[in-house]
Each structure stands twice: as C-alpha cells, then as structure tokens.
Design a protein around this motif. Sequence first.
Motif, PDB file in Angstrom:
ATOM      1  N   LEU B  57       0.759  -1.448   0.094  1.00 14.32           N
ATOM      2  CA  LEU B  57       0.205  -0.110   0.153  1.00 14.32           C
ATOM      3  C   LEU B  57       0.913   1.173  -0.296  1.00 14.32           C
ATOM      4  O   LEU B  57       0.813   1.838  -0.287  1.00 14.32           O
ATOM      5  N   LEU B  58       1.783   0.990   0.627  1.00  6.89           N
ATOM      6  CA  LEU B  58       2.486   2.239   0.856  1.00  6.89           C
ATOM      7  C   LEU B  58       4.148   2.196   0.294  1.00  6.89           C
ATOM      8  O   LEU B  58       5.077   3.394   0.716  1.00  6.89           O
ATOM      9  N   GLY B  59       4.013   1.174  -0.863  1.00  3.59           N
ATOM     10  CA  GLY B  59       5.020   1.356  -1.480  1.00  3.59           C
ATOM     11  C   GLY B  59       6.673   0.072  -0.547  1.00  3.59           C
ATOM     12  O   GLY B  59       6.044  -0.480   0.866  1.00  3.59           O
ATOM     13  N   SER B  60       7.506  -0.607  -0.912  1.00  5.96           N
ATOM     14  CA  SER B  60       8.219  -0.994  -0.591  1.00  5.96           C
ATOM     15  C   SER B  60       9.529  -0.276  -0.652  1.00  5.96           C
ATOM     16  O   SER B  60       9.837   0.867  -0.880  1.00  5.96           O
ATOM     17  N   ASP B  61      10.338  -0.667   0.186  1.00  8.32           N
ATOM     18  CA  ASP B  61      11.560  -0.281   1.399  1.00  8.32           C
ATOM     19  C   ASP B  61      13.014  -0.514   0.234  1.00  8.32           C
ATOM     20  O   ASP B  61      12.961  -1.254  -1.015  1.00  8.32           O
ATOM     21  N   ARG B 240      15.096  11.333  -2.943  1.00  8.04           N
ATOM     22  CA  ARG B 240      14.434  11.841  -4.490  1.00  8.04           C
ATOM     23  C   ARG B 240      14.029  10.538  -5.947  1.00  8.04           C
ATOM     24  O   ARG B 240      12.702  10.520  -5.672  1.00  8.04           O
ATOM     25  N   ARG B 241      14.119   8.720  -5.629  1.00  9.79           N
ATOM     26  CA  ARG B 241      14.043   8.472  -6.480  1.00  9.79           C
ATOM     27  C   ARG B 241      13.216   7.913  -6.005  1.00  9.79           C
ATOM     28  O   ARG B 241      12.013   6.665  -6.128  1.00  9.79           O
ATOM     29  N   ALA B 242      12.899   7.596  -3.999  1.00 12.75           N
ATOM     30  CA  ALA B 242      11.860   6.810  -4.355  1.00 12.75           C
ATOM     31  C   ALA B 242      11.074   7.526  -2.430  1.00 12.75           C
ATOM     32  O   ALA B 242      11.612   6.787  -1.242  1.00 12.75           O
ATOM     33  N   TRP B 243      10.577   8.586  -2.807  1.00  8.50           N
ATOM     34  CA  TRP B 243      10.121   9.715  -1.805  1.00  8.50           C
ATOM     35  C   TRP B 243       9.548   8.967  -0.573  1.00  8.50           C
ATOM     36  O   TRP B 243       9.607   9.433   0.745  1.00  8.50           O
ATOM     37  N   TRP B 244       8.241   8.101  -0.754  1.00  5.71           N
ATOM     38  CA  TRP B 244       7.151   6.883  -0.076  1.00  5.71           C
ATOM     39  C   TRP B 244       8.229   6.523   1.070  1.00  5.71           C
ATOM     40  O   TRP B 244       8.273   6.512   2.298  1.00  5.71           O
ATOM     41  N   THR B 245       9.459   6.331   1.129  1.00  5.71           N
ATOM     42  CA  THR B 245      11.288   5.270   2.320  1.00  5.71           C
ATOM     43  C   THR B 245      10.932   5.930   3.306  1.00  5.71           C
ATOM     44  O   THR B 245      11.040   5.625   4.582  1.00  5.71           O
ATOM     45  N   ALA B 246      10.930   7.923   2.310  1.00  8.06           N
ATOM     46  CA  ALA B 246      11.595   8.533   3.815  1.00  8.06           C
ATOM     47  C   ALA B 246      10.181   9.484   4.376  1.00  8.06           C
ATOM     48  O   ALA B 246      10.096   9.765   5.769  1.00  8.06           O
ATOM     49  N   ALA B 247       9.532   9.577   3.420  1.00  6.09           N
ATOM     50  CA  ALA B 247       8.585  10.319   3.810  1.00  6.09           C
ATOM     51  C   ALA B 247       7.642   9.703   4.690  1.00  6.09           C
ATOM     52  O   ALA B 247       6.732  10.580   5.896  1.00  6.09           O
ATOM     53  N   PHE B 248       6.707   8.911   4.802  1.00  3.94           N
ATOM     54  CA  PHE B 248       6.106   8.275   5.511  1.00  3.94           C
ATOM     55  C   PHE B 248       6.987   7.568   7.024  1.00  3.94           C
ATOM     56  O   PHE B 248       6.060   8.172   8.161  1.00  3.94           O
ATOM     57  N   PRO B 249       8.146   7.390   7.591  1.00  2.00           N
ATOM     58  CA  PRO B 249       8.417   7.061   8.826  1.00  2.00           C
ATOM     59  C   PRO B 249       8.646   8.984   9.639  1.00  2.00           C
ATOM     60  O   PRO B 249       8.127   9.090  10.474  1.00  2.00           O
ATOM     61  N   GLY B 250       8.838   9.592   8.276  1.00  2.00           N
ATOM     62  CA  GLY B 250       9.079  10.843   9.190  1.00  2.00           C
ATOM     63  C   GLY B 250       8.200  11.992   9.489  1.00  2.00           C
ATOM     64  O   GLY B 250       8.244  12.174  10.533  1.00  2.00           O
ATOM     65  N   LEU B 251       7.191  11.757   8.375  1.00  2.00           N
ATOM     66  CA  LEU B 251       5.855  11.920   8.189  1.00  2.00           C
ATOM     67  C   LEU B 251       5.119  11.151  10.115  1.00  2.00           C
ATOM     68  O   LEU B 251       4.501  12.060  11.380  1.00  2.00           O
ATOM     69  N   ALA B 252       5.381   9.253  10.372  1.00  2.00           N
ATOM     70  CA  ALA B 252       5.245   9.739  11.701  1.00  2.00           C
ATOM     71  C   ALA B 252       6.023  10.160  12.824  1.00  2.00           C
ATOM     72  O   ALA B 252       4.646  10.586  13.673  1.00  2.00           O
ATOM     73  N   ILE B 253       7.020   9.907  12.564  1.00  2.00           N
ATOM     74  CA  ILE B 253       8.003  10.905  14.132  1.00  2.00           C
ATOM     75  C   ILE B 253       6.945  11.955  14.075  1.00  2.00           C
ATOM     76  O   ILE B 253       6.384  12.724  15.625  1.00  2.00           O
ATOM     77  N   MET B 254       6.701  12.755  13.153  1.00  2.00           N
ATOM     78  CA  MET B 254       6.124  13.936  13.002  1.00  2.00           C
ATOM     79  C   MET B 254       4.998  14.063  13.564  1.00  2.00           C
ATOM     80  O   MET B 254       4.517  15.395  15.131  1.00  2.00           O
ATOM     81  N   VAL B 255       3.431  13.206  13.540  1.00  2.00           N
ATOM     82  CA  VAL B 255       2.518  13.138  13.798  1.00  2.00           C
ATOM     83  C   VAL B 255       2.330  13.177  15.109  1.00  2.00           C
ATOM     84  O   VAL B 255       2.446  13.990  16.094  1.00  2.00           O
ATOM     85  N   VAL B 256       3.179  12.021  15.661  1.00  2.00           N
ATOM     86  CA  VAL B 256       3.732  11.476  17.174  1.00  2.00           C
ATOM     87  C   VAL B 256       4.157  12.853  17.957  1.00  2.00           C
ATOM     88  O   VAL B 256       3.941  13.135  18.454  1.00  2.00           O
ATOM     89  N   VAL B 257       5.395  13.403  17.739  1.00  2.00           N
ATOM     90  CA  VAL B 257       5.486  14.124  18.236  1.00  2.00           C
ATOM     91  C   VAL B 257       5.026  15.186  18.089  1.00  2.00           C
ATOM     92  O   VAL B 257       4.248  16.140  19.364  1.00  2.00           O
TER      93      VAL B 257
END
Lengths: 512, 281, 305
Positions: B57-61, B240-257
Amino acid sequence: MRNVRLIVLAVVVVFVAMVATDVSGPAAQSRGATITISQPADATTMDPGRSTQVLTVNYFANVYDTLTRWDASLKLQPGLAVAWKNVNETTWEVTLRSGVKFHDGSPLTAEDVKAVYDRNLVPGKTVVQAGFATIEAVQVVNPTTIRLVTKKPDPLIPVRMAQMGGYIYPGRLATDEGVKELARKPIGTGAYRFVSWTKDDQLVMDANREWWGWGGKAPAVERVSWKPIPDDFARLSALQRGEVDVITNVPPDEMKIVRTLTTPATRIANFLMNSTQPPLSDKRVRQALHYAMDVPSIVKNLYAGQGKPMSGGLADSDFGYNPDLKPYPYDPARAKRLLAEAGYAGGIDVTLYAGSGTMVNDKQLLEAIADMWSQAGIRTKITMMEMAQRQKMNNERAVPPNGLMLGNPQSTLLDADGSLWRLFHPNGFSGKYWVGSQPGHRFHDLMEGARYTLDQKKRKELYTEATRLIHEEKPWLELFQEVIIYGVSKRMSFKPRPDYRLIVAEMTVSPR
Amino acid sequence: MSRRLGWPLLLPAALVLAAVLAAILAPWISPASPTTGELGARLKPPVWQAGGSVQRLLGSDLLGRDVLSRLLWGARISLSIALAATILGAVVGSTVGLVAGYYRGLADGALTKLIDVQLGFPFVLLAISVIAVAGPGIGVLVVVLAVGSWVGHARIVRGLALSLRERDYVHAARAVGAGNARILLRHLLPEVLSVILILATFDVGRIIILESTLSFLGLGVQPPTPSWGSDLRDAAIYIRRAWWTAAFPGLAIMVVVLGVNLLGDALRDAFDPRTVASRSS
Amino acid sequence: MARYAVRKLVHTAFVAFGVVSLVFVALRMSGDPAATMLPGDASIDELVALRKVLGLDQSLGVQYARFLGDALRGDFGTSFRHQQPALGLVLERLPATLELAFAALLLAVVVALPLGILAALHRGRALDVLAMGLAVVGQATPYFWMGLMLILIVAVELAWLPTSGRGGLAFLVLPAITLGTHFAAVLARLTRTTMLETLTQNYVTTARAKGLGEGRVILAHALKNAAVPVVTLIGLQFGTLLGGAVVTETIFAWPGVGRLAVQSIFARDYPVVQASVFVLALTFVAINLLVDLLYGVLDPRIRDE
C-alpha cells in the motif's frame, strides 16, 4: 532598555567579526586547473607510517613516493628506485634514482631511505610494521644504493617497496619529534607539494614541477584541494552542484544521477567464519551457506550490478588468482540437502557480525543474507557494531564459534601472500578460526612454501592448489569482488585504479 | 485544580491514541512481515502511483520490504522505547528532585553538582560513550535516553519541593509528628504529580527525536528490527528516487511528536496555567 | 558581586573536571585504541608495543594521576590518531562551532521573537494557529532530517546556496537554520506565553488607558519582559544546541568540535575526547555564567536574589 540595546549591539558586532574572519583557504588562485576531491573523511595525519586507511593513504600517495610503484594497470614500475636485484637468497640490492629532491630542496639519498625503513621495523613506532616484518636490516652501500637483508628468502621485496608505509620522507624527520612535524607539514618527493591544511575543511596541494615522473609533460592539474564531506547525501549533492570534481564512495543506487567511472577493485567482500565448532566445522554446512545465498541477485539489487561473484579467496588482481574456479550457484534445495546430510535437517543457528561503515550498504547486505538463509533453515541473528568494537573483536580474534564477521580486506601486495595468507596465517585475522590454517595441514604448507621461494613459477603452482582448497572448503563466506565507483564532474578524466588510489598526476582536466 | 476538556485536549489525545493502538495491534493488522523483503521488488511506489500494487500500500523500501508493515512494527519499537525511557527518567528524576529539594543539606549539594556535571556534557556524546561501553541494544538505548531526561525532571521538581516544603500544611504536619517520608509521599508528591505528567509528555516527543538522531549516528535500534528513526536514516538518500521510503517514517515521527506536544500544552493549560507557564517547555 | 563570581568559577572548575573524569573512566572501559589503529595482521607484540607507546599499559589509577597532573598544566596529551597535541586540535575547531551556535541562536531569536509576539497579539486567530503550528512542526523534525531537506531543496534543486563546508556567510545559512530550528520553536512558544501574561498586566492596561500608542506599549514593555526568559532559555538549551551541533557539523562538513568529538569517540582517541569534553563543558558553563551576568544587567531585581 538602554541595556538591552547595548547588548544587542554587542551581539551583532561579535557576530560580524566572527563571520568576517572566516577564511576558507587559498582556493582558486592558481594559473592552471584546480580540482577538488571529496572523500568521506579527512586525513588523520600526514605521517605515512601512522595510517593504513585507504582515505588517508590517498593523501600520502600524491605527496610522497615509494621505491617501486604500481601503475594504473597495476604493473610494477620503478619509483624512487630504478633497479633491484638479488645479490643472494636473503639480500636485495636496490639502486636509487639520482637527482631527486624533496619539496624543501634537500636531495634524496640512501640515508633517508634507511631512516624511513628503520623506523618501519620497530614495533610500536608505526602501524605498518607487519608489511616490513621480513626485513632484517637495511644497509647503505653508497648514496644511491641500499641493501635490504631479509630473515628468510622473500620473493615479495619488490612489491613490499611499493606498499603503503613505504613512502619516503627526509631521514631527519624520522625521529619522534620529527614525525610530529611531518604529520602536520608533510615533505615528500611526490608530484604534489603540500600547501596548507585546515583540518576537516580543506587540504591544498600544488603541482611539483620538479617531479621526476612527469615524463616531460606539464602537469594537467596545477592545484588540488581535498575537501572531506562525511555525509553521503551531502557529498553527492556537492558533486551535482559542481562544487567538487571527484567523489568516492558513491552509493550504487545513485549511480544514475551523476557521471561515474568504475573499475573492479582489489578488495573482496567476504565474511570470515569461526569454524572451530559444529555445525560450521563441517565442510558441507559451509558449502550449504553458499548455495543458500543468491549472490548475483545481491550484486544486481543492492550494488547496481557493481560486483563480481567469486570463489577461491582472491581478487583477479592478485598473483595466484585461479580463473578456473567458478562461484557457487544459488541452489537452496542443494543447501537443504547438504545440511540434512551433515545431520542438520532441522536447520542451524548462526550470527552475522559487521562494523557499521565497513562497506556500502553493509547493514542491508546482512539483512538480505539473513533473509535468504532463513528460507533454507539457517536461522540468522544480526549484530551491527561500532567500528571500534569490531576492530577489537578482530584484533582479539574473538569472533564466537558459528559467528561470521563481514570484511573487505585490502590486498597489500597484489599477491596471494598479502591478501589470502596475510589473513589465514595463524597470526592473521582468520588464522585461529580454521583448522586448515594450522601447521601440518595442506593449505598451511602450500602458503608457507610460496612465501619463501623465489621461483615465481613454483609459487603459481602452489597457489593454484591452495585456491582450489579454499573453493572446496569455504572457510570464508565468499561473496564478490568489489567494484570502485567514483563520481566525477564532466571535465575530469582518468583511468580509475583498482587499488583505490587517487593519483592526481594521472588525471586530466578538459578546459572549461 | 481546574480541568478544561475540549478540542485542544481531545484532538492530540486522539492522535496519540491512534499511534499507540497501531503499535499494539501491529502483529494483527500488519499486511506483511517487516523483515522479509523481495530484493527484486525494491523501491516500488505506493499503490496510487504507477507501478504500485495493493500488496504494498505504501510502497516497498530499499530491501523490498513493505513500508506500511515496517511503519506499524516500527511504532511498537519507537513508542515502547520512548515510553519506557520517559517513565524511567521521570521516576528517577522526580525522586532525586524531591529528595534534594526536601532534605536539602549534603544530599542536595551532591545531587545538584551531579546534575550540573551531567548538564555540562552534551547528551549525544554521553550517549555515544555509554553505548560504546555497553554495546547497542534496546535495553541500553532505553537507559541512555532515560539518562538524558531525568535531569530536567530533577531540577524542576527540586525547585517545586524547595518552595512547597515551606508551606503551612507541611509545617503543620511536622508539628503533629509526621515522619519525613510520610510528608513526602502524602503531601508533596500529589502536588508535583501534575507537573511531572506534563514534563513527561513533552519528554516523549523529545526522546523520539533523540532516538532518530542516535540512529543517524548508527547507535540506535539494530537491524533487522524496524524503528522509525533508523528507517528514516536509511531512506534519507533515496529521497528523490523513492520519496515514500523517507516520507512515511518522517511523517509518523512528526505526527506523534506533534500530538504529544499538543497534548502536553493542553494538559498544562488544563491544570494550572500560572505555576507551570513560568517554567520553560 | 566578586564573591559571587569567584564561587561560580570554582563551581565551573569542579564541574568541568567532574565531567572529564567521568569521560576518562568511561573511555577506558569502552575499547582499545591500539586495536582500532592497527591493521589485521598486526601481531600481539605490535599491539603491546603500541599500547606502551600510547601510555595505556599502566594501571587506571596511575593513568588518571598522570592525566590530572598534565591537565592542570594545560596538557591533554597527544592525539593517538593525529599525533598532535589534543587540546590544540580542539581549540583549533572551537571558533567554527561557536560561530555556528551563535549564528543559530541569532537566527532563532530574530525569527522566534516576532513570531511569538505576533501569535500572542492575534491569540486564537489564524496567525496564532499558523505560527504555533510551525513551531511544533519545527520541534518535531530531527536535526539531520532538516539538514538533508535543506540541502536537497535549497542547495541542489534551487541552487541558491552551497551544499556544505565553511567559508563565509553563504555557507553559514543552511547549517544555522538546521541547528537553530528547535531552539526557535521553543523560544517562539515561550515568547507567546510570556507576552500573553504581559498583555494582561496592570501597567499595560494602565498605559493603554493613558492613551499611549499600542505599538509603543508593546515594544517597550513586552520586549523588556521577553529579554529575561530568552536569556534563561539560552542557558538551558545551550547543552541541547551543542548536541545538535554534532549532527549538523557532520552533515554540512562543518569543521567544528562536535564532529571531531564524535570521530574521536568512534576511534577511541582518548586524549582528544577528553580535551573536547573539557572544552565543551567549560564553554557550557561559561555561557551559563554569561547568562547569570546578563540577568544582573537586564534586571537588577534578579541580581539581588
């Protein structure tokens, strides 16, 4: 309120003063071409006896010369020595090049060479002693001739003179006080002379027009600036923006976005294995580990195809390499069969160790292998360590039984003796972990025999058999031969060297 | 104490609760294993982009592992580490602060010096040194992160204890013959509890960020255990190549914090804006 | 005032040495620098010889005594890796770190104060929500993330600024933003809170009643009240700032103390780690001293406490 205003004013003044005194170094003030090279770390010292790290040795290789040297195709050439021969089984006579001057103008003589080599022979003074351990003494015959006396016959003296640690500096600096100065302000005979060094920021070298090795041509690069950038992303970005000309350690996944130069390297990626106890003490289990790994897939997916699967313990650059040995294919069914034959139908447990930063994508490599192995019943635990702890584990020969440690050993002499035997020798990193390394076993006898015979043909035969033994016994987990990837700007061109050296004298720059 | 429940409190509480639930339920709601990857299916995009698939669903790493699964399992690890470290730090810090502030004298002098010594030491260096000695691992990580937070509690609780001990009811209790321990537990502790709770809430956010910083230096959670911090670090170069691998963990951190900090704010407003507002957040 | 200063100095020295001693012990339990420096084929003899040269063969007590004796004379030993005096190596890099920290603080104050004040003035409305939203997001972003994003967007895609290194104002901008964001976020929120209190104070309503322009009232009184919390915060947050400097310096290839300290810990270069920690601890305490002195200047009432 007046107080607050005063404080604000003081703050602004201090700040402006700080930024104004910010100097980045001499940068672009030379006539000819200036290039910038960026590695992940700065040189730790400019004393060539005190570092064996590839990154730092690159600095040495441009400022200093060795007696013999490898050219870009890894053929041995004269360096500061123009001729060498055996006087008898344990004595080599080396004739030095005449008319060579150090960067400070003083002439190179045999006394300088003797002082440097003498320092290399004393344990604790340098970190390169192991490579010179076969030398008994250094004698000066006349200002352009020295003799190297070895303890036992040593066929490798010509390449020993080319190895790192063999860089020549003025003899007067070979004292404890002198090397401290050398570490900051290097003086060599090399193609480039030291200009300035702001640690962790920039080290500048200018072309040495009196260098003996230009071959009559003018230097293509007038000035080289070494700027270390630790973070992979930042370093890559600097190349993309044209701020640097050459970068090392390009992540394979990013190869498509920058211009690259590649070449198969002299290093191999492998895991040393403690096979002193079951299950790894059984050859069939060790073979199973290999059949359960899809190395071509790892190379293709994790390393963008940059890697050459191998078997037999040697890179193709080393003397003794056996091209007839083919790497094991990916065959998980066969792996399971072998395990069952050895009595481990229920699977086995192993641990993979690695120091963070050993090689590109090291963590992912371990994870991929563990994943593949789990399909064949090999249950794998992963332990990533800090480099210092990994060094400690290696130096204390403390990898636990049924543990595997990631390594990518250097080939110091481009000879099986300097790579395979250096490691499997009972004193070496892998020496205690495999019974085959011990005296009385065939492998040990073959390698020792090759070490002390001057007959190159005989040595080749011995190594052919030895590598075949490695291929069958698999005391190392063998993966692939590394490929070096340099990122370069459009105006750079050079033949990338398999030995990881960046020799600026071999580079050319097309006009902007 | 006045309590005001309303949107400022409920919304962040809901966010945090959602994260906690995701963490607890991960083994059941995670679509795939977080550690098994298909090398041939690396860096595939999320389902709504070309090349995506419903299985990812959110891509693969970078090793072909499902990002969503790693996100869910990573929540378990990151949140439990943060919670454990926070609780440990809060308990140790408040105890030290109470003891120092109430008893004063030698104990106070020694403890204050200890606090100052630790404050003088940049936390990251402290963390590296400790992990260098003890080796990386979740237990060590929790202890190290707790070490980073106990000082804040100690200082503030000490200050509170210093002022509270002079209150009338404390003098009265002593006059009646109540022992020190009883006074501490029955009179002082309830007063400082709300402050400790607010500090702890802010700590959770800080600690999650610290964990990701330690992962950046290679000292965080070890592979193949997923954690938001280490996933973010590994994915940074693929931005750049695979924004989803970084965006989702980053988003998760930001949302929780974010959620945790807003929760802390709301709690602080709810309990007593005056006594706490003068301390820094 | 003099007695106060002297007491503070003694306290400083104590703290600094306390920290360094802690590090001394921790380091020696954590690994063997000789092992890190030698290649794999080094024999046990070589290891022993190198340890002797580095002075590591003696007992912990003897090493500590020698270390203290030397340190009191300003000699922190010679770096194992660099063969240079350790203290010199650290002091060489201190200006770079101070410059970065200073720039970060300055930037943070310049951005956060107006933001906090505006948010307080427009409490509950769009501007307030936006400002505080930014602040919380800023606090929730790890340092390394911010740094990498800035390099990607500002330096590479937009090509406005250089990607890394030190060399003048242009090079300072991105690292300063990266380092200062957390501090700015905390400061903005604190300023808002302080402003909210101030705005309800008697003298403000009195001044308003007297008919003074709203702008002047705010600037004069509010800023003055904000000064003390700002200074307090700097003192409290400086430690965190130094910690953030470690990551920022690594990403932006900034030649500072943080980067040196991290590398030295990983390499078990004891003299340099000890010297760095000592210098950083001293810096931290010096900043706190400065903060205390500034209190005295800004608000005489506090000085008498």
